[in-house]
Design an enzyme around this catalytic site. Sequence first.
Site, PDB file in Angstrom:
ATOM      1  N   ASP A  43      17.863   2.516  35.305  1.00  0.00           N
ATOM      2  CA  ASP A  43      18.439   1.808  36.444  1.00  0.00           C
ATOM      3  C   ASP A  43      19.636   2.546  37.028  1.00  0.00           C
ATOM      4  O   ASP A  43      19.934   2.394  38.220  1.00  0.00           O
ATOM      5  CB  ASP A  43      18.825   0.381  36.051  1.00  0.00           C
ATOM      6  CG  ASP A  43      17.886  -0.636  36.673  1.00  0.00           C
ATOM      7  OD1 ASP A  43      17.715  -0.589  37.896  1.00  0.00           O
ATOM      8  OD2 ASP A  43      17.309  -1.463  35.947  1.00  0.00           O
ATOM      9  N   GLU A  92      21.357  -3.798  41.143  1.00  0.00           N
ATOM     10  CA  GLU A  92      21.109  -2.748  40.150  1.00  0.00           C
ATOM     11  C   GLU A  92      22.291  -2.619  39.200  1.00  0.00           C
ATOM     12  O   GLU A  92      22.115  -2.341  38.009  1.00  0.00           O
ATOM     13  CB  GLU A  92      20.828  -1.406  40.843  1.00  0.00           C
ATOM     14  CG  GLU A  92      19.554  -1.356  41.666  1.00  0.00           C
ATOM     15  CD  GLU A  92      18.315  -1.740  40.886  1.00  0.00           C
ATOM     16  OE1 GLU A  92      18.272  -1.496  39.658  1.00  0.00           O
ATOM     17  OE2 GLU A  92      17.379  -2.286  41.491  1.00  0.00           O
ATOM     18  N   HIS A 128      21.768  -5.161  36.652  1.00  0.00           N
ATOM     19  CA  HIS A 128      20.735  -4.726  35.710  1.00  0.00           C
ATOM     20  C   HIS A 128      21.319  -3.751  34.690  1.00  0.00           C
ATOM     21  O   HIS A 128      21.067  -3.868  33.481  1.00  0.00           O
ATOM     22  CB  HIS A 128      19.584  -4.044  36.461  1.00  0.00           C
ATOM     23  CG  HIS A 128      18.833  -4.945  37.377  1.00  0.00           C
ATOM     24  ND1 HIS A 128      17.878  -4.485  38.253  1.00  0.00           N
ATOM     25  CD2 HIS A 128      18.893  -6.293  37.566  1.00  0.00           C
ATOM     26  CE1 HIS A 128      17.382  -5.502  38.933  1.00  0.00           C
ATOM     27  NE2 HIS A 128      17.988  -6.610  38.533  1.00  0.00           N
ATOM     28  N   TYR A 154      21.334  -4.491  30.709  1.00  0.00           N
ATOM     29  CA  TYR A 154      20.636  -3.683  29.710  1.00  0.00           C
ATOM     30  C   TYR A 154      21.629  -3.088  28.712  1.00  0.00           C
ATOM     31  O   TYR A 154      21.331  -2.964  27.512  1.00  0.00           O
ATOM     32  CB  TYR A 154      19.825  -2.575  30.391  1.00  0.00           C
ATOM     33  CG  TYR A 154      18.880  -3.068  31.461  1.00  0.00           C
ATOM     34  CD1 TYR A 154      18.432  -4.391  31.464  1.00  0.00           C
ATOM     35  CD2 TYR A 154      18.439  -2.235  32.482  1.00  0.00           C
ATOM     36  CE1 TYR A 154      17.573  -4.852  32.454  1.00  0.00           C
ATOM     37  CE2 TYR A 154      17.580  -2.685  33.471  1.00  0.00           C
ATOM     38  CZ  TYR A 154      17.158  -4.003  33.455  1.00  0.00           C
ATOM     39  OH  TYR A 154      16.312  -4.449  34.439  1.00  0.00           O
ATOM     40  N   GLU A 206      11.296   2.244  40.473  1.00  0.00           N
ATOM     41  CA  GLU A 206      11.505   0.793  40.363  1.00  0.00           C
ATOM     42  C   GLU A 206      10.189   0.066  40.120  1.00  0.00           C
ATOM     43  O   GLU A 206      10.135  -0.886  39.344  1.00  0.00           O
ATOM     44  CB  GLU A 206      12.136   0.251  41.647  1.00  0.00           C
ATOM     45  CG  GLU A 206      13.636   0.392  41.737  1.00  0.00           C
ATOM     46  CD  GLU A 206      14.220  -0.450  42.853  1.00  0.00           C
ATOM     47  OE1 GLU A 206      14.803  -1.505  42.545  1.00  0.00           O
ATOM     48  OE2 GLU A 206      14.101  -0.047  44.022  1.00  0.00           O
ATOM     49  N   GLU A 262      13.252  -6.624  40.871  1.00  0.00           N
ATOM     50  CA  GLU A 262      12.627  -5.333  41.149  1.00  0.00           C
ATOM     51  C   GLU A 262      11.370  -5.494  42.003  1.00  0.00           C
ATOM     52  O   GLU A 262      11.045  -4.619  42.813  1.00  0.00           O
ATOM     53  CB  GLU A 262      12.293  -4.597  39.842  1.00  0.00           C
ATOM     54  CG  GLU A 262      13.491  -4.285  38.952  1.00  0.00           C
ATOM     55  CD  GLU A 262      14.491  -3.313  39.569  1.00  0.00           C
ATOM     56  OE1 GLU A 262      14.375  -2.987  40.777  1.00  0.00           O
ATOM     57  OE2 GLU A 262      15.403  -2.869  38.849  1.00  0.00           O
ATOM     58  N   HIS A 265      12.754  -5.840  45.456  1.00  0.00           N
ATOM     59  CA  HIS A 265      13.248  -4.538  45.908  1.00  0.00           C
ATOM     60  C   HIS A 265      12.082  -3.628  46.305  1.00  0.00           C
ATOM     61  O   HIS A 265      12.087  -3.016  47.387  1.00  0.00           O
ATOM     62  CB  HIS A 265      14.045  -3.841  44.801  1.00  0.00           C
ATOM     63  CG  HIS A 265      15.285  -4.554  44.390  1.00  0.00           C
ATOM     64  ND1 HIS A 265      16.133  -4.058  43.406  1.00  0.00           N
ATOM     65  CD2 HIS A 265      15.830  -5.728  44.789  1.00  0.00           C
ATOM     66  CE1 HIS A 265      17.139  -4.898  43.244  1.00  0.00           C
ATOM     67  NE2 HIS A 265      16.968  -5.918  44.070  1.00  0.00           N
TER      68      HIS A 265
END
Length: 376
Positions: free
Chosen positions: A110, A140, A143, A147, A217, A251, A254
Amino acid sequence: MEYEHLWLTAYGCLAVVGAVVVYCAIKQSLVTNWWFYGSIYPQVKLMADRTTFKPFEYPGCYDKWDTHEHAHWSFKELNMQDDVHDWHNRLSEAEKTFLVQILRFFTQGDVDVAVGYVQYLQLFQQPEVRMMLFSFGAREAMHIASYSHLISTLNLPDVTYQEFLKYKAMKDKHEFVFNSRFKSTTVGRFFNYLLFGYDTHLEEIAVKIALFSAFIEGVQLFSSFIMLLNFTRHGLMKKMGQIIQWSIADETHHTNSMMELFSTLVVENKSHIRLGVLEARVRDTARKIVQLEDGFIDLAFSMGEMRQLTADDVKSYIRYITNRRLQTMGYLPLYSVVENPLPWVEDLLNAPSHTNFFENKPTEYAKASLTGDWPW
């Protein structure tokens, strides 16, 4: 006399070349473009600066921004203690190795995607388009933090973030994103436009959108999503699974939005883009992404099958979803996988239960156009 003849020949050649250049410059409207737009190249509406907020040129981009802003979430909504318990008490050593292999590149994947949005923002200047891109780029960041939170929750060391560089399959994925073959030269661009009327810069931008948004993505990340969701499918690492489900909703939005932007860019500028060359490059990029992902999947499954999921299952799935991405962009599929080879993914994603950050109670993640059937 002989020298005079040579000079006359040279002058004649230069005159012919000059006449050709002038003819091409007039044909391609170089002077007109420079006079009105400040560039010898034709104006690209998507990239044109607009001082005022309205009227919109691309109202659909504003709608996509609005949809996205109705679907905020944070990993801080979740108590990860059950996942910590699963990690220490319910996962085998092989499963831990499998999970760590994916997490080694998960955050970096990401980070690489976010670079794409930074580059898009330098290109597309219409306010409503930038609003959409700002919103996607900001998500993002969520994200990446989420993560990273998974890595911290499992008490994995910070060196985990650099370990992907030690594995060829992971390093190759990262390096391909920034390969120089996705860059055009200024001289090459000028002569191609002068002589033939096509703009290699526009082709590069279109290929870059396909690379970052459709295939990184929309394919590479989904490979990791599926491998991680297999734990949730078996009642393990459920909070991790919750983060993955939220991320998939983002995602998907996106990817679909950026593929629409890809189509708009190509349709509006098709007289200056070699459509056949672009298609060949997009398809070649898709093949390479799938090839790189195959190597990553083999690395992840180096310990063998994981609870009713094999490397071949995931490879089949990414071919299926690559076909879907290509078809959305108007191209024929590359692979023979027609049906979703992992129907349990659809079952798992179509009935999510989430936590509301402010009220801390279960709620359906069903906001704006993120509701409805999943696009795979």
